[in-house]
Write a protein that holds these residues in place. Sequence first.
Motif, PDB file in Angstrom:
ATOM      1  N   LYS A  65       0.832  -1.199   0.000  1.00 32.54           N
ATOM      2  CA  LYS A  65       0.000   0.000   0.000  1.00 32.54           C
ATOM      3  C   LYS A  65       0.871   1.255   0.000  1.00 32.54           C
ATOM      4  O   LYS A  65       0.545   2.254  -0.657  1.00 32.54           O
ATOM      5  CB  LYS A  65      -0.935  -0.004   1.212  1.00 32.54           C
ATOM      6  N   THR A  92       1.188   4.300  -2.992  1.00 30.54           N
ATOM      7  CA  THR A  92       0.936   5.704  -2.662  1.00 30.54           C
ATOM      8  C   THR A  92       2.166   6.569  -2.833  1.00 30.54           C
ATOM      9  O   THR A  92       2.087   7.703  -3.327  1.00 30.54           O
ATOM     10  CB  THR A  92       0.425   5.818  -1.212  1.00 30.54           C
ATOM     11  N   GLU A 102      -6.585  -5.797   5.929  1.00 29.96           N
ATOM     12  CA  GLU A 102      -6.492  -4.824   4.839  1.00 29.96           C
ATOM     13  C   GLU A 102      -7.570  -3.762   4.958  1.00 29.96           C
ATOM     14  O   GLU A 102      -7.325  -2.579   4.708  1.00 29.96           O
ATOM     15  CB  GLU A 102      -6.603  -5.537   3.487  1.00 29.96           C
ATOM     16  N   HIS A 103      -8.767  -4.174   5.383  1.00 27.83           N
ATOM     17  CA  HIS A 103      -9.843  -3.216   5.609  1.00 27.83           C
ATOM     18  C   HIS A 103      -9.466  -2.242   6.716  1.00 27.83           C
ATOM     19  O   HIS A 103      -9.669  -1.022   6.591  1.00 27.83           O
ATOM     20  CB  HIS A 103     -11.136  -3.954   5.974  1.00 27.83           C
ATOM     21  N   ASP A 159      -6.884   0.185   5.360  1.00 30.84           N
ATOM     22  CA  ASP A 159      -7.513   1.152   4.455  1.00 30.84           C
ATOM     23  C   ASP A 159      -8.222   2.259   5.222  1.00 30.84           C
ATOM     24  O   ASP A 159      -8.262   3.409   4.769  1.00 30.84           O
ATOM     25  CB  ASP A 159      -8.510   0.453   3.531  1.00 30.84           C
ATOM     26  N   GLN A 160      -8.778   1.929   6.375  1.00 27.32           N
ATOM     27  CA  GLN A 160      -9.535   2.888   7.165  1.00 27.32           C
ATOM     28  C   GLN A 160      -8.658   3.975   7.777  1.00 27.32           C
ATOM     29  O   GLN A 160      -9.122   5.083   8.038  1.00 27.32           O
ATOM     30  CB  GLN A 160     -10.306   2.164   8.283  1.00 27.32           C
ATOM     31  N   PHE A 194      -5.074   4.555   6.761  1.00 31.24           N
ATOM     32  CA  PHE A 194      -3.867   4.893   6.003  1.00 31.24           C
ATOM     33  C   PHE A 194      -3.837   6.358   5.579  1.00 31.24           C
ATOM     34  O   PHE A 194      -2.828   7.059   5.777  1.00 31.24           O
ATOM     35  CB  PHE A 194      -3.749   3.991   4.776  1.00 31.24           C
ATOM     36  N   ASN A 195      -4.911   6.862   5.002  1.00 33.59           N
ATOM     37  CA  ASN A 195      -4.927   8.236   4.506  1.00 33.59           C
ATOM     38  C   ASN A 195      -4.783   9.243   5.646  1.00 33.59           C
ATOM     39  O   ASN A 195      -4.064  10.236   5.514  1.00 33.59           O
ATOM     40  CB  ASN A 195      -6.206   8.516   3.726  1.00 33.59           C
TER      41      ASN A 195
END
Length: 213
Positions: free
Chosen positions: A29, A33, A200-201, A204-205, A207-208
């Motif tokens: 990931k 990015t 992974e979920h 994803d929640q 990471f940003n």
Amino acid sequence: MKTLIINAHPDFNNENSFSYKLQELFLRKYKETFSNDTPEILNLHAIDLPRIDTTQLLNIWDKQQTGKTMTEEEQHMSEITNNLLFQFKSFHRIVIISPLHNFNVTSQLKDYIDNILIARQTFKYTSEGSVGLMTDNYKALYLQASGSIYTNDDRYTALDFSYNYLKAMFEDIMAFDTFYIARAQGTAILTEETVLQNAEHDLDQVFNAFYNL
């Protein structure tokens, strides 16, 4: 974004461990990015970490305070601690990868925290209590692997001492902006596919927000 990955798994090269799979998940990931960057990885079980012991850190700290001459071995251990502290403070994004050992952090991870949780470096004492010094947009992410599930609001939730300990040290003591977590949990009771999909979920929640994207 400069990122330091701290891997606390005793067998950090074991591709079958969920800690290893978590690291690979994060690296994929990250590369998607930040295609031109590569995180620095510190494998704690690949280095000799000084410990809080009468023959190691306690003795070194005493000699530093009293001005006594350190032995060559003590000077070497002091240099290790100084280098770890400098490295830690140089990265504004810290990723910790670790299995849960008996509901807590691994012993090597605790030793690492003892090397970077240094007064007047990452926090300071005041008359009103300790104050964190890591205030310049520092964030931490904990990638945790565990055999049981700790998010069902049952007896196990309160037993995840590792998360509570690390969150307190990073946010409350050192004043990191935020301490995030993504879990590969239930490894002893769920299929690998399910565990990694959920992990992974989780990633994803957060990471940003972790990278201010």
